[in-house]
Scaffold this active site. Structure first.
Site, PDB file in Angstrom:
ATOM      1  N   ARG A  37      11.429 -13.672   5.776  1.00 16.72           N
ATOM      2  CA  ARG A  37      12.457 -12.616   5.748  1.00 16.72           C
ATOM      3  C   ARG A  37      13.388 -12.734   6.955  1.00 16.72           C
ATOM      4  NH1 ARG A  37       9.751  -7.066   3.630  1.00 16.72           N
ATOM      5  NH2 ARG A  37       8.943  -6.980   5.761  1.00 16.72           N
TER       6      ARG A  37
ATOM      7  N   ARG B   5      12.391 -10.060  12.269  1.00 11.92           N
ATOM      8  CA  ARG B   5      11.853  -8.849  12.902  1.00 11.92           C
ATOM      9  C   ARG B   5      10.450  -9.121  13.444  1.00 11.92           C
ATOM     10  NH1 ARG B   5      13.394  -3.772   8.990  1.00 11.92           N
ATOM     11  NH2 ARG B   5      15.129  -3.098  10.265  1.00 11.92           N
TER      12      ARG B   5
ATOM     13  N   LYS C 253       0.833  -1.217   0.000  1.00 12.62           N
ATOM     14  CA  LYS C 253       0.000   0.000   0.000  1.00 12.62           C
ATOM     15  C   LYS C 253       0.866   1.266   0.000  1.00 12.62           C
ATOM     16  CE  LYS C 253      -2.142   1.427   3.669  1.00 12.62           C
ATOM     17  NZ  LYS C 253      -3.042   1.717   4.776  1.00 12.62           N
TER      18      LYS C 253
ATOM     19  N   ARG D  24     -11.568   3.738  10.503  1.00 16.39           N
ATOM     20  CA  ARG D  24     -11.216   2.506  11.215  1.00 16.39           C
ATOM     21  C   ARG D  24     -12.339   2.016  12.120  1.00 16.39           C
ATOM     22  NH1 ARG D  24      -4.961   3.047  13.177  1.00 16.39           N
ATOM     23  NH2 ARG D  24      -4.089   3.269  11.108  1.00 16.39           N
TER      24      ARG D  24
ATOM     25  N   ARG E 262      -2.384  -8.957  12.109  1.00 17.71           N
ATOM     26  CA  ARG E 262      -2.610  -7.768  11.261  1.00 17.71           C
ATOM     27  C   ARG E 262      -3.690  -8.061  10.209  1.00 17.71           C
ATOM     28  NH1 ARG E 262       2.864  -6.465   8.842  1.00 17.71           N
ATOM     29  NH2 ARG E 262       1.750  -4.806   7.760  1.00 17.71           N
TER      30      ARG E 262
END
Ligand code: AMP
Length: 232
Positions: free
Chosen positions: A148, A176, A38, A112, A187
């Site tokens: 990752r 991370r 995004k 939201r 998420r």
């Protein structure tokens, strides 16, 4: 077509198809699943169409930095990662849009909540021309981001499947927090809730752009087609 275009939700989609981009300005809500790119597409749209990028999080952080009257009210919520009250963010967004020089803008991080979505639909100043959702496959994102690895020494990022870290640094690379599977899945849960409340309010005015397996340029081309009204 009904003439009350500003108020009549039934006409929103139709009106985006009838008016050209130049006539109406571009008023976009950009939604993106985690890992959908995004931020990259927002930059592209800002550059190509001169869209002012209105990030609710940035507006709120700006209040904190400037130590405004509002800062004291919102700091507690933001420090805890909680949503600030609807009335505050709705006023902030409406006033910001009213003060914009650019006729073209893009909302990011707003709405939201259901009340924010309803306020967005009701506010004349916030009349939307496009709602675009960048869609990706959740499992593919978990694989892509979850694989990752970050090297704290050099700052380089690797991927266990697509770009494995060299053997001599394999021991020191880390995952991370943002790339941890449970964090990515959480998420997605938040994102799905957000998408639902927007779909509940705006229905089929949301245009879904599938990004899975596409390059950044290919996604940009699809997004441009929606903005320019070239998409079927
Ligand atoms: P963000 O940068 O979008 O992650 O937002 C940072 C923080 O700002 C959030 O954790 C919330 O405290 C607040 N915030 C941002 N957008 C909104 C919104 N639309 N409604 C309420 N609070 C928000």
């Amino acid at each position: 077509m009904c003439s009350c275009r500003d108020k009549c939700s039934a006409n929103r989609k139709e009106s985006t198809e009838v008016l050209s981009a130049a006539d109406r300005g571009i008023h976009l809500v950009l939604l993106g699943a985690p890992g959908a790119g995004k931020g990259t597409q927002a930059k592209h749209l800002s550059a190509k169409y001169g869209l002012a990028h209105i990030s609710s999080g940035n507006l709120l952080r700006d209040e904190l930095t400037r130590g405004t009257k509002l800062a004291a009210e919102i700091k507690g919520y933001m420090d805890k990662g909680q949503l600030v009250p609807d009335s505050i963010i709705i006023d902030l967004i409406i006033n910001h849009v009213k003060g914009l020089e650019s006729p073209n803008w893009m909302l990011d991080g707003f709405p939201r909540t259901a009340s924010q979505a309803k306020a967005l639909k009701a506010a004349k100043e916030l009349y939307l021309t496009h709602i675009i959702e960048l869609q990706v496959d959740q499992e593919a994102v978990v694989k892509r981001l979850g694989g990752r690895r970050f090297d704290p020494t050099t700052g380089n990022t690797y991927h266990v499947d697509f770009d494995p870290p060299p053997a001599d640094i394999a021991d020191r690379v880390i995952i991370r927090d943002d790339d941890k599977e449970e964090v990515i899945r959480e998420r997605f849960v938040i994102y799905e809730k957000n998408k639902k409340l927007i779909a509940d309010t705006f229905g089929d005015a949301v245009t879904v752009v599938s990004c899975e397996g596409l390059s950044i340029e290919e996604v940009s081309a699809r997004v441009d087609a929606v903005i320019d009204g070239r998409q079927e």
